[in-house]
Design an enzyme around this catalytic site. Structure first.
Site, PDB file in Angstrom:
ATOM      1  N   TYR A  83       0.885  -1.275   0.073  1.00 44.28           N
ATOM      2  CA  TYR A  83      -0.167   0.076  -0.025  1.00 44.28           C
ATOM      3  C   TYR A  83       0.854   1.218   0.101  1.00 44.28           C
ATOM      4  O   TYR A  83       1.953   1.285   0.651  1.00 44.28           O
ATOM      5  CB  TYR A  83      -0.922   0.011   1.212  1.00 44.28           C
ATOM      6  N   MET A 288     -10.529  -4.484  -5.722  1.00 46.03           N
ATOM      7  CA  MET A 288     -10.302  -5.496  -4.748  1.00 46.03           C
ATOM      8  C   MET A 288     -10.326  -6.720  -5.723  1.00 46.03           C
ATOM      9  O   MET A 288      -9.781  -8.068  -5.090  1.00 46.03           O
ATOM     10  CB  MET A 288     -11.768  -5.718  -3.795  1.00 46.03           C
TER      11      MET A 288
END
Length: 382
Positions: A83, A288
């Site tokens: 991330y 996702m």
């Protein structure tokens, strides 16, 4: 290699941080934090570590106790090292560690002598990202926290207010001027952001067409989303039904869909774009499915589609403190009808007799989350 966001430890009257090693040596252990030393599988690298009581706050700071701190998907990604955000690195018991957590509800328990904007008992959230909210007690600069309105917010809603509801609200307001009777199309509708989108939209008279994955408890999910205010809910399987586009055109009538929110990506998202009207905005805030989003060139040429991304962390960086405070007030009120709490479970690690026992419970919960637990998990550490 793990990106480092280091905090240089200096005396307490110089910065706001965790206790230095001297305090850890001289004071009894009474606080806990969820930490990691390197990136990896959260079920393997995350652990619970105790640390000493914090000293009285400096003049410009406050002592806060975190009441609840959620474990968000992005928090897991930070631990995994995938991330684009750097965790807070601090020193505990002489060891440099990273403290997880990007948001959480804290209560002011003491204020510095020059702080006038806050008082004991106030509920606050951090004004900055990645401050290490998976901890029980902290000293923070008063300018780095935002006071929440005292209008009856639940602990859970307050602890989760700054990421998911904020993302939903801003996406509904920053790209298209939506008015009563307009339509919004979204995937991932059962996510925390998706549920917030539904609730905020219905309060403004905006209708939503929502897509979710098929699952064993689908009927329960459809009922829950409908009760939140969803206008229509489908599974991605319905995208193969050629008549669906005709039905959607009949429903939307003279108000073609001008906003689509995407947190999934992949071919299903591409298929959904055929329901959009002219001059629509496709706003992506997640991926996702971990699959790329491919869009037909014809959408850009003949329908003037605008495809954009949104990250709440960037929004906070680009807006003033007053604008951030106003956003919190808006989310807390929402016409005196706060958003319903997401389905959740509180993981209370404050009562475990040892850090080892607390770590075991934490990792057991993380394993459940890894296999699709389906509920928001919030940590209580002290």
């Amino acid at each position: 290699m793990l990106p480092r966001r280091s905090m240089r430890l200096t005396p307490w009257n110089d910065i706001c941080a965790f206790p230095s090693r001297q305090h850890l040596i001289s004071r009894a252990i009474s606080n806990r934090a969820v930490v990691f030393a390197e990136n990896g599988d959260p079920t393997q690298v995350l652990r619970v570590q105790s640390y000493a009581p914090v000293p009285p706050p400096p003049a410009d700071s406050v002592h806060v106790r975190f009441r609840l701190s959620p474990i968000n998907p992005s928090d897991i990604n930070v631990v995994q090292g995938v991330y684009p955000a750097k965790p807070m690195q601090l020193q505990l018991s002489g060891e440099n560690v990273f403290v997880g957590g990007n948001e959480g509800l804290a209560e002011v328990v003491d204020v510095g002598s020059s702080v006038t904007s806050l008082r004991k008992g106030d509920w606050v959230v951090s004004a900055n990202a990645q401050v290490g909210t998976w901890s029980s007690s902290r000293i923070l600069c008063a300018k780095d926290v935002i006071k929440l309105p005292s209008n009856g917010l639940s602990e859970v809603n307050a602890a989760t207010i700054s990421v998911n509801p904020a993302t939903a609200y801003n996406m509904l307001h920053d790209f298209v001027n939506l008015t009563e009777g307009d339509w919004v199309l979204q995937n991932g509708a059962n996510s925390a952001v998706g549920q917030a989108v539904i609730q905020i939209a219905v309060r403004k008279g905006i209708k939503t067409i929502n897509f979710v994955r098929n699952r064993p408890d689908l009927d329960q999910l459809l009922l829950r989303l409908t009760q939140l205010g969803a206008t229509h809910v489908f599974t991605y399987d319905a995208l193969s039904d050629k008549s669906l586009a005709k039905h959607i055109k009949q429903w939307t009538g003279s108000s073609p869909i001008r906003l689509m929110l995407n947190c999934v990506g992949g071919p299903d998202t591409t298929a959904m774009t055929r329901f959009l009207g002219d001059n629509a905005h496709l706003v992506s805030y997640g991926a996702m499915s971990k699959k790329p989003l491919s869009l037909p060139t014809s959408l850009f040429i003949f329908k003037n589609l605008a495809a954009q991304g949104f990250w709440q962390s960037t929004w906070y960086k680009q807006h003033t403190r007053q604008e951030r405070e106003d956003l919190m007030k808006t989310l807390a009120s929402l016409e005196a009808s706060p958003l319903k709490e997401s389905e959740h479970e509180i993981l209370d690690l404050s009562t475990e007799v040892s850090d080892e026992a607390a770590t075991q419970r934490l990792r057991e919960t993380l394993t459940k989350m890894e296999h699709g637990f389906g509920k928001k998990v919030l940590l209580r550490l002290g």
